[in-house]
Motif scaffolding. Sequence first.
Motif, PDB file in Angstrom:
ATOM      1  N   ALA A  10     -11.704   1.000   5.690  1.00  0.00           N
ATOM      2  CA  ALA A  10     -11.165   1.937   4.199  1.00  0.00           C
ATOM      3  C   ALA A  10     -12.529   2.816   3.310  1.00  0.00           C
ATOM      4  N   GLU A  58      -5.473   0.754   8.107  1.00  0.00           N
ATOM      5  CA  GLU A  58      -4.468   0.204   9.450  1.00  0.00           C
ATOM      6  C   GLU A  58      -4.814  -0.187  10.667  1.00  0.00           C
ATOM      7  N   SER A  85       2.203   1.770   9.631  1.00  0.00           N
ATOM      8  CA  SER A  85       1.604   1.993   8.471  1.00  0.00           C
ATOM      9  C   SER A  85       0.855   0.508   8.237  1.00  0.00           C
ATOM     10  N   PHE A  86       0.125   0.601   7.582  1.00  0.00           N
ATOM     11  CA  PHE A  86      -0.974  -0.814   7.634  1.00  0.00           C
ATOM     12  C   PHE A  86       0.008  -1.778   6.870  1.00  0.00           C
ATOM     13  N   GLU A 143      -6.294   5.084   4.424  1.00  0.00           N
ATOM     14  CA  GLU A 143      -4.655   4.101   4.911  1.00  0.00           C
ATOM     15  C   GLU A 143      -5.146   4.241   6.777  1.00  0.00           C
ATOM     16  N   ARG A 162      -4.367   8.852   2.179  1.00  0.00           N
ATOM     17  CA  ARG A 162      -3.330   9.355   3.690  1.00  0.00           C
ATOM     18  C   ARG A 162      -4.443   8.326   5.005  1.00  0.00           C
ATOM     19  N   ILE A 207      -7.521  -3.027  -0.660  1.00  0.00           N
ATOM     20  CA  ILE A 207      -7.165  -3.168   0.600  1.00  0.00           C
ATOM     21  C   ILE A 207      -7.162  -4.911   0.939  1.00  0.00           C
ATOM     22  N   MET A 239       0.151   4.514  -2.463  1.00  0.00           N
ATOM     23  CA  MET A 239      -0.088   5.382  -2.253  1.00  0.00           C
ATOM     24  C   MET A 239       0.386   6.853  -2.710  1.00  0.00           C
ATOM     25  N   LEU A 278       0.688  -1.145   0.313  1.00  0.00           N
ATOM     26  CA  LEU A 278       0.052  -0.180  -0.042  1.00  0.00           C
ATOM     27  C   LEU A 278       1.207   1.115   0.065  1.00  0.00           C
ATOM     28  N   GLN A 279       1.870   1.760   0.531  1.00  0.00           N
ATOM     29  CA  GLN A 279       3.071   2.237   0.354  1.00  0.00           C
ATOM     30  C   GLN A 279       3.438   2.393  -0.861  1.00  0.00           C
TER      31      GLN A 279
END
Length: 410
Positions: free
Chosen positions: A298, A316, A366-367, A312, A309, A268, A134, A130-131
């Motif tokens: 989400a 998370e 982070s997620f 996410e 953001r 997700i 994103m 996801l980082q």
Amino acid sequence: MKSIRELYRIGHGPSSSHTMGPRRAAEIFRRRNPTAEKFRVVLYSSLAATGKGHLTDVAIREALSPLPVEFLWCPDQQLPLHPNGMEWFALGKGDEILSRWVVYSSGGGTLRAEGEPIEESPDIYPLTTLQEIMKECIRYGKTFWEYVIEIEGNELWEYLREINRVMHQAIQRGIDTEGVLPGGLGLPRRAWNFYRKISLSGGYLVKEGYMPAYALAVAEENAAGGLVVTAPTCGSSGVLPAVIKHIEDTIPTTEPQVLRAIATAGLIGNLVKENASISGAEVGCQGEIGTACAMAAAAAAQLMGGSVRQIEYAAEMGLEHHLGLTCDPVNGLVQIPCIERNVFAATRALDCATFACYSDGNHRVSFDEVVHVMKQTGHDLPSLYRETAVGGLATAYRVPPKKPESSTPQ
């Protein structure tokens, strides 16, 4: 990472890994062996331990009917790749073995076999964290759902429209139906009762409105073998539909907006499936209900107008606060504690979305990091807490034996 079509599957409950997966395996094996006279299937580990409660044998018999099937149950043995292992044999007239196949039901109805491609769809997502996704979305001003459509194409909309339709139908059927759930626990359906009581209270018994009734409705439909959508699994199928329907009740929402939220939720769930697991037999209920909560959080954050953001962050939190959740179904049925967990995960998802949208979306963990931790936590859980029904609530609560029928002479 595959299409979210592989995550969202339409099928009958009560379990995506123990019912839908084995049914698909039976259908594939039968097509491969058209001359077989009968079949033998050996079920291992979690599939053997809770398969009867999850209707594994019923699903397989239906798929292979009218040919006979012999079952061997090996709950104390595990095959190498996954706890949900199956060994299939196609037999001829003299019981000679025509073919043998080892396959695993790895969660959400997905099948995998060592060195053999089974799934029809190829890997299509180039980014698998996801980082990374994103970062691309922020760079080009895209939303998560736009990224999904960019990869999957506009034809995905029709599929998501069908997913949305089946989710809403499951809610309505669950609310309309009364009676006792099958399986021997004597557990009554409660969605209709909840819905009526909330209606009589003016529509809002609690701030979540009808959402508890919606989550119960789908979870009870699943437990009764009804048609549901894996989101990401059958056992957690009530969370996302309940949250979406609640938002439709409370905020002006169009169908395109809902479909976009379902696309984001699918992304997700797909990331968890790719980088960890959505199988209760592999990582416990955190992989099922935890992932469902993250998906619903989400979707809700997006429908509330959240940024990438904030979305996410909501996902998370939804996963983080289910870390360590065990899978310990009473009698091997997807009822206690599974049904109520759908309700509380839906409520938590809504809270996560609200909290994330109040914030600026910045946070420490982070997620992707939580997904990694969830996977490790699941592997650290003893097997008795991973869908084997030999630990936790499954041993704390015993079903009382049925009373013998009266033998009083007429």
